[in-house]
Write a protein that holds these residues in place. Sequence first.
Motif, PDB file in Angstrom:
ATOM      1  N   ALA A  84       0.822  -1.218   0.000  1.00 20.86           N
ATOM      2  CA  ALA A  84       0.000   0.000   0.000  1.00 20.86           C
ATOM      3  C   ALA A  84       0.851   1.262   0.000  1.00 20.86           C
ATOM      4  O   ALA A  84       0.534   2.224  -0.698  1.00 20.86           O
ATOM      5  N   VAL A  85       1.946   1.258   0.758  1.00 21.42           N
ATOM      6  CA  VAL A  85       2.771   2.473   0.844  1.00 21.42           C
ATOM      7  C   VAL A  85       3.826   2.547  -0.260  1.00 21.42           C
ATOM      8  O   VAL A  85       4.522   3.557  -0.370  1.00 21.42           O
ATOM      9  N   ASN A  86       3.935   1.500  -1.076  1.00 24.15           N
ATOM     10  CA  ASN A  86       4.908   1.491  -2.167  1.00 24.15           C
ATOM     11  C   ASN A  86       4.261   1.425  -3.548  1.00 24.15           C
ATOM     12  O   ASN A  86       4.923   1.100  -4.535  1.00 24.15           O
ATOM     13  N   GLY A  87       2.970   1.709  -3.631  1.00 22.50           N
ATOM     14  CA  GLY A  87       2.305   1.809  -4.917  1.00 22.50           C
ATOM     15  C   GLY A  87       2.021   0.495  -5.615  1.00 22.50           C
ATOM     16  O   GLY A  87       1.869   0.469  -6.830  1.00 22.50           O
ATOM     17  N   VAL A  88       1.959  -0.601  -4.863  1.00 22.17           N
ATOM     18  CA  VAL A  88       1.624  -1.897  -5.436  1.00 22.17           C
ATOM     19  C   VAL A  88       0.194  -2.237  -5.034  1.00 22.17           C
ATOM     20  O   VAL A  88      -0.110  -2.350  -3.844  1.00 22.17           O
ATOM     21  N   THR A  89      -0.676  -2.385  -6.013  1.00 20.13           N
ATOM     22  CA  THR A  89      -2.080  -2.688  -5.739  1.00 20.13           C
ATOM     23  C   THR A  89      -2.290  -4.198  -5.773  1.00 20.13           C
ATOM     24  O   THR A  89      -2.231  -4.817  -6.827  1.00 20.13           O
ATOM     25  N   VAL A  90      -2.520  -4.781  -4.597  1.00 19.96           N
ATOM     26  CA  VAL A  90      -2.791  -6.212  -4.482  1.00 19.96           C
ATOM     27  C   VAL A  90      -4.300  -6.394  -4.553  1.00 19.96           C
ATOM     28  O   VAL A  90      -5.055  -5.723  -3.852  1.00 19.96           O
ATOM     29  N   THR A  91      -4.740  -7.314  -5.403  1.00 19.13           N
ATOM     30  CA  THR A  91      -6.177  -7.578  -5.514  1.00 19.13           C
ATOM     31  C   THR A  91      -6.563  -8.948  -4.959  1.00 19.13           C
ATOM     32  O   THR A  91      -7.733  -9.184  -4.673  1.00 19.13           O
ATOM     33  N   GLU A  92      -5.587  -9.843  -4.811  1.00 20.56           N
ATOM     34  CA  GLU A  92      -5.842 -11.157  -4.203  1.00 20.56           C
ATOM     35  C   GLU A  92      -4.578 -11.614  -3.488  1.00 20.56           C
ATOM     36  O   GLU A  92      -3.455 -11.312  -3.931  1.00 20.56           O
ATOM     37  N   TYR A  93      -4.762 -12.368  -2.397  1.00 14.45           N
ATOM     38  CA  TYR A  93      -3.621 -12.896  -1.638  1.00 14.45           C
ATOM     39  C   TYR A  93      -4.071 -14.179  -0.965  1.00 14.45           C
ATOM     40  O   TYR A  93      -5.080 -14.196  -0.262  1.00 14.45           O
ATOM     41  N   GLU A  94      -3.341 -15.235  -1.175  1.00 17.84           N
ATOM     42  CA  GLU A  94      -3.609 -16.506  -0.492  1.00 17.84           C
ATOM     43  C   GLU A  94      -2.273 -17.171  -0.207  1.00 17.84           C
ATOM     44  O   GLU A  94      -1.394 -17.212  -1.063  1.00 17.84           O
ATOM     45  N   ASP A  95      -2.116 -17.673   1.000  1.00 16.56           N
ATOM     46  CA  ASP A  95      -0.870 -18.311   1.404  1.00 16.56           C
ATOM     47  C   ASP A  95      -1.164 -19.715   1.924  1.00 16.56           C
ATOM     48  O   ASP A  95      -1.992 -19.891   2.812  1.00 16.56           O
ATOM     49  N   ARG A  96      -0.500 -20.684   1.370  1.00 13.97           N
ATOM     50  CA  ARG A  96      -0.602 -22.070   1.858  1.00 13.97           C
ATOM     51  C   ARG A  96       0.693 -22.358   2.625  1.00 13.97           C
ATOM     52  O   ARG A  96       1.618 -22.983   2.110  1.00 13.97           O
ATOM     53  N   ALA A  97       0.717 -21.873   3.859  1.00 13.14           N
ATOM     54  CA  ALA A  97       1.912 -21.951   4.692  1.00 13.14           C
ATOM     55  C   ALA A  97       2.125 -23.364   5.217  1.00 13.14           C
ATOM     56  O   ALA A  97       1.183 -24.131   5.412  1.00 13.14           O
ATOM     57  N   HIS A  98       3.387 -23.686   5.469  1.00 12.29           N
ATOM     58  CA  HIS A  98       3.772 -25.025   5.919  1.00 12.29           C
ATOM     59  C   HIS A  98       4.807 -24.897   7.025  1.00 12.29           C
ATOM     60  O   HIS A  98       5.782 -24.159   6.885  1.00 12.29           O
TER      61      HIS A  98
END
Length: 161
Positions: free
Chosen positions: A82-96
């Motif tokens: 958000a503070v670096n001008g990158v617009t994320v529209t989806e985020y999903e993490d399959r952490a292990h």
Amino acid sequence: MAGIRDRHEYDVTVEWTGDLGSGTESYRSYSRDHDVLADGRQGIAGSADPAFRGDPTRWNPEQLLVASVAQCHMLSYLHLCAVNGVTVTEYEDRAHGVLAMDESGGGGRVTGVTLRPEVTVAEASMVEKARTLHGEVPALCFIARSVDFPIDHQPVIRVRA
């Protein structure tokens, strides 16, 4: 404490619900079921890992630790975007996460967590910055700064169709 600007405190209650009638009379006489509670929040049904006589339908502490690492990474990452001008529209993490038992079998430790976030950004011009920002998260993430095991990041960055 020198260098501390703000202090935040977090209170939770862990309530054991696993007395099957004879308490902890023996290792097999009780359930590992418990509830994790905090004021104003829905409870989390917890237990031990099934390998340790826990209920596989309930959250265990090891899963919650991995979830905490993944949540903190995501929240810190979204802030950086958000503070670096990158617009994320989806985020999903399959952490292990990996728990390694010691030779006696009575103890162990988490030896690492691998985060595999799949991130969708609004424009192709944002892909490289989106990838780079994952490397900046460990300096901000409270959880990552508090654990003594390695956290690996394997992000996949896509552009919104």
